[in-house]
Enzyme design. Sequence first.
Site, PDB file in Angstrom:
ATOM      1  N   ASP A   9      17.898  16.902  41.292  1.00  0.00           N
ATOM      2  CA  ASP A   9      17.360  17.320  39.999  1.00  0.00           C
ATOM      3  C   ASP A   9      15.897  16.927  39.841  1.00  0.00           C
ATOM      4  O   ASP A   9      15.058  17.728  39.427  1.00  0.00           O
ATOM      5  CB  ASP A   9      18.194  16.722  38.865  1.00  0.00           C
ATOM      6  CG  ASP A   9      19.627  17.231  38.872  1.00  0.00           C
ATOM      7  OD1 ASP A   9      19.916  18.196  39.607  1.00  0.00           O
ATOM      8  OD2 ASP A   9      20.460  16.653  38.156  1.00  0.00           O
ATOM      9  N   GLU A  11      26.408  22.338  45.214  1.00  0.00           N
ATOM     10  CA  GLU A  11      26.713  21.428  44.103  1.00  0.00           C
ATOM     11  C   GLU A  11      27.451  20.198  44.620  1.00  0.00           C
ATOM     12  O   GLU A  11      28.363  20.323  45.452  1.00  0.00           O
ATOM     13  CB  GLU A  11      27.590  22.165  43.084  1.00  0.00           C
ATOM     14  CG  GLU A  11      27.286  21.827  41.654  1.00  0.00           C
ATOM     15  CD  GLU A  11      25.893  22.256  41.238  1.00  0.00           C
ATOM     16  OE1 GLU A  11      25.018  21.375  41.157  1.00  0.00           O
ATOM     17  OE2 GLU A  11      25.673  23.448  40.997  1.00  0.00           O
ATOM     18  N   SER A  55      19.614  19.867  33.593  1.00  0.00           N
ATOM     19  CA  SER A  55      18.931  18.646  33.982  1.00  0.00           C
ATOM     20  C   SER A  55      17.801  18.220  33.066  1.00  0.00           C
ATOM     21  O   SER A  55      16.682  17.979  33.495  1.00  0.00           O
ATOM     22  CB  SER A  55      18.420  18.763  35.409  1.00  0.00           C
ATOM     23  OG  SER A  55      19.033  17.794  36.184  1.00  0.00           O
TER      24      SER A  55
END
Length: 382
Positions: free
Chosen positions: A169, A32, A123
């Site tokens: 994403d 992340e 997302s």
Amino acid sequence: MAPHDVETTFQRHFGYAPLLVRAPGRINLIGEHTDYNNGFVLPAAINKEIFFAVGLNGRPEARLVSQDLNETYSFPVEAPRRQDRQWANYLIGVTAQLQKLGLDVPGFDCVFGGTIPIGSGLSSSAALESGLAVALNQLLDGQLNRMQLARAGQLAEHEFAGVQCGIMDQFASLHGRAGQVVRLDCRSMEYEYFPFDTTACDIVLCNSGVKHALADSEYNTRRRECEQGVALLKQHYPGIESLRDATREQLEAHRAELGDVVYRRCRYVVEENARVEAACRHLLAHDLTAFGQEMYGSHAGLRDDYEVSCRELDFLVEAARPAAGVYGSRMMGGGFGGCTINLVAPDQVTTFVRNTRAAYQQQFGRALETYHVTIVEGVAVV
């Protein structure tokens, strides 16, 4: 929501047959805030999706319909400009980026709607960008490859939505494969698929219900703090171009110069990259317990060093830790809300969901939404 729902709405609004496209949201098992630091991520496309009905209209404008919001918007295609309607900016931005890539985008109509919970960290924005990009590329017989379409979506987000996001994403939405996760090297853009054994564990998402706006200052602030760290380290180590190149030893040597906040931001990113690489080794060894420990380490870093968690997310991770059949849990996405991702033994999912919902209700006085997700193919024409 299904493809025929947006098709029906399209026919009602515009009166001709559209192209139908399905664009999935994504999960990220680990890695992340590493993508914009040229690091590693480990995402997958999931069966929470946005469906599109798109057609060329022979007019000088694009006409957009958000089925979920019950809103419409139109803009001139020859001069796409950022507007005050945020959801429209993602689509306007994609139009502008495809034009920059040499695609002559004429007027088009687009109806979209889906099953990705907004603000959940799955997302929806990237699915929105990727789905339209694939639809227009198909309708216009464009020769743009999926990496170019992913980059177009990322730049749409930068320039039109005001979020300095990484590429993960859009990449995950476009490159997903059923039953596999994909490790992306965000520097070289090389990627490798790893099998994810869905018979051994299920993926359960717990939505904190706390809405996060990625475009707010915190996300872009984290990015600037990482850049400050790189600039200082580069003075001592000219070979460092991003935190991907930095080591823990180098950070420790210059801890005082970096200052507490920037040091902790950088430490998190350097350690998270190492966790992604370790997690992939655990997948190959079919060691979900070890994989889960990397997830807990990721959450602790996001909470303490990167400071993008919140008390609801922390509560959900701590509630999962002692639960039977749970291999690992962590917050997922940009932070400040959204979901936790939990790897749970299939025979324990029902109990896990029931107990976690009850604990969350008792602690915060509100219902907990959970999603049982599967890993699916990336964006595709229906």
